[in-house]
Write a protein that holds these residues in place. Structure first.
Motif, PDB file in Angstrom:
ATOM      1  N   HIS A  48      49.169 -19.108  81.140  1.00  0.00           N
ATOM      2  CA  HIS A  48      49.675 -19.190  82.475  1.00  0.00           C
ATOM      3  C   HIS A  48      50.682 -20.586  82.462  1.00  0.00           C
ATOM      4  O   HIS A  48      50.718 -21.234  81.512  1.00  0.00           O
ATOM      5  N   THR A  62      49.130 -26.755  89.273  1.00  0.00           N
ATOM      6  CA  THR A  62      49.729 -25.489  90.089  1.00  0.00           C
ATOM      7  C   THR A  62      49.637 -24.519  88.741  1.00  0.00           C
ATOM      8  O   THR A  62      50.388 -24.848  87.709  1.00  0.00           O
ATOM      9  N   ARG A  64      50.694 -20.723  87.789  1.00  0.00           N
ATOM     10  CA  ARG A  64      51.580 -19.463  88.167  1.00  0.00           C
ATOM     11  C   ARG A  64      51.420 -18.575  86.957  1.00  0.00           C
ATOM     12  O   ARG A  64      51.372 -19.094  85.914  1.00  0.00           O
ATOM     13  N   GLU A  70      59.226 -17.123  91.236  1.00  0.00           N
ATOM     14  CA  GLU A  70      58.145 -17.923  91.776  1.00  0.00           C
ATOM     15  C   GLU A  70      57.551 -17.019  92.805  1.00  0.00           C
ATOM     16  O   GLU A  70      57.863 -16.103  93.349  1.00  0.00           O
ATOM     17  N   PRO A  71      56.050 -17.074  92.542  1.00  0.00           N
ATOM     18  CA  PRO A  71      55.328 -16.070  93.449  1.00  0.00           C
ATOM     19  C   PRO A  71      55.524 -16.420  94.884  1.00  0.00           C
ATOM     20  O   PRO A  71      55.685 -17.578  95.374  1.00  0.00           O
ATOM     21  N   ALA A  74      49.902 -17.486  97.514  1.00  0.00           N
ATOM     22  CA  ALA A  74      49.424 -18.367  97.132  1.00  0.00           C
ATOM     23  C   ALA A  74      47.932 -18.527  97.415  1.00  0.00           C
ATOM     24  O   ALA A  74      47.532 -17.892  98.401  1.00  0.00           O
ATOM     25  N   ALA A  99      45.954 -15.950  89.505  1.00  0.00           N
ATOM     26  CA  ALA A  99      47.197 -16.014  89.079  1.00  0.00           C
ATOM     27  C   ALA A  99      48.015 -14.539  88.348  1.00  0.00           C
ATOM     28  O   ALA A  99      49.032 -14.203  88.493  1.00  0.00           O
ATOM     29  N   CYS A 103      49.776 -14.550  92.102  1.00  0.00           N
ATOM     30  CA  CYS A 103      49.729 -15.795  93.119  1.00  0.00           C
ATOM     31  C   CYS A 103      49.971 -17.033  92.382  1.00  0.00           C
ATOM     32  O   CYS A 103      49.675 -17.160  91.105  1.00  0.00           O
ATOM     33  N   ARG A 104      50.471 -18.030  93.171  1.00  0.00           N
ATOM     34  CA  ARG A 104      50.459 -19.393  92.767  1.00  0.00           C
ATOM     35  C   ARG A 104      49.168 -20.011  93.197  1.00  0.00           C
ATOM     36  O   ARG A 104      48.947 -20.119  94.182  1.00  0.00           O
ATOM     37  N   GLU A 106      47.004 -23.161  93.631  1.00  0.00           N
ATOM     38  CA  GLU A 106      47.123 -24.751  93.752  1.00  0.00           C
ATOM     39  C   GLU A 106      45.471 -25.362  93.501  1.00  0.00           C
ATOM     40  O   GLU A 106      44.678 -24.773  94.430  1.00  0.00           O
TER      41      GLU A 106
END
Length: 295
Positions: A48, A62, A64, A70-71, A74, A99, A103-104, A106
């Motif tokens: 990732h 983060t 990704r 960009e996802p 999240a 991911a 998804c992003r 965090e």
């Protein structure tokens, strides 16, 4: 009846974890052991896109999926570890799957006891969540955590209104530690069945995380906090988990408050079973991933 894999894991856990945590002295030595490096493992980095930034003096990673876009959804994931242990490879596997689902993810690395207490965690986590809300709609954001991280996720959700932040789409709490007092009398009925958690050890960890404050403070024990107005909630717990009685109690309290909550109890399963490489964890993992995919 537990699977053979769970049975063998249970035997090992009783020897290396539950037994030693049966004395205050051993627990205090464990709590004061040097912390490991919280950096993502190499396999996760290869799979990732991972970036790190500092927020209020603490790191947040983060994660990704690799790709140009960009996802648009999240997960904010809070790892467990009794507030004294760093994030582990088991967490990385679930984070990687999230991911992979687009998804992003965090992953805040909050400060651990005994060097840090809960008082430092909330400003940091609220800042991370606020930054996430600037990029992703609340309706497409999941707040999740396991064990201590599950309790912390619930406590964080209870504070969002205080700082004018929206609730996420859903809370996913895996074996959440929601009452650090460990005063529920039903715990004694589960204590011998759980091969992992020892009340003596986790009470010592709770005291360090509290930094001398009352353990019924809702940011420590969200079971004493407000239950109304929270996002829909999914609770995952095994019947051989010391935290089962308080998780059942949380389900009852959210229901009484008029909230939407699902309790998924797995017969014979251990603490944080959805993260473990055991058959009992498979249905829960699949259900969690369906929730993520449907964001």
């Amino acid at each position: 009846m537990s699977s053979l894999v769970t049975h063998l894991l249970s035997l090992a856990l009783r020897v290396v974890r539950k037994g030693p945590m049966g004395s205050v002295e051993n627990a205090r030595e464990w709590i004061r052991e040097p912390k490991g490096e919280p950096a993502p493992p190499p396999w996760l980095t290869r799979r990732h896109w991972i970036t790190e930034r500092k927020v209020g003096g603490f790191s947040t990673f983060t994660v990704r999926p690799r790709g140009a876009r960009e996802p648009e959804k999240a997960v904010l994931y809070l790892h467990g570890g009794t507030y004294v242990s760093e994030i582990s490879a088991w967490h990385g596997i679930l984070i990687s799957r999230m991911a992979d689902a687009g998804c992003r993810v965090e992953v805040p690395i909050y400060g651990l006891a005994p060097e840090h207490t809960y008082r430092e965690a909330f400003g940091f986590l609220q800042q991370v969540y606020r930054g996430l809300m600037a990029d992703v709609a609340p309706a497409r954001t999941l707040l999740a955590g396991d064990s201590a991280g599950g309790g912390l996720a619930l406590a964080l959700a209870q504070t969002l209104r205080e700082v004018d932040l929206p609730q996420p789409a859903r809370l996913v709490l895996i074996s959440p530690w929601t009452d650090l007092t460990m005063s529920n009398p039903d715990i004694f009925e589960v204590q011998e069945k759980d091969p992992w958690l020892n009340p003596v050890g986790i009470r010592e960890a709770a005291k360090e995380w509290a930094g001398g404050d009352d353990l019924t403070e809702p940011r420590l024990s969200p079971l004493y906090g407000p239950m109304a107005g929270l996002s829909p909630m999914d609770l995952y717990i095994g019947t051989r988990d010391l935290l089962l009685p308080d998780t059942r109690r949380l389900h009852e309290m959210v229901t009484r408050a008029g909230g939407e909550v699902n309790l998924f109890e797995e017969e014979g399963a251990l603490h944080i079973h959805p993260l473990l490489p055991v058959p009992e964890g498979s249905p829960a993992r699949a259900r969690i991933m369906r929730t993520v995919e449907e964001l």
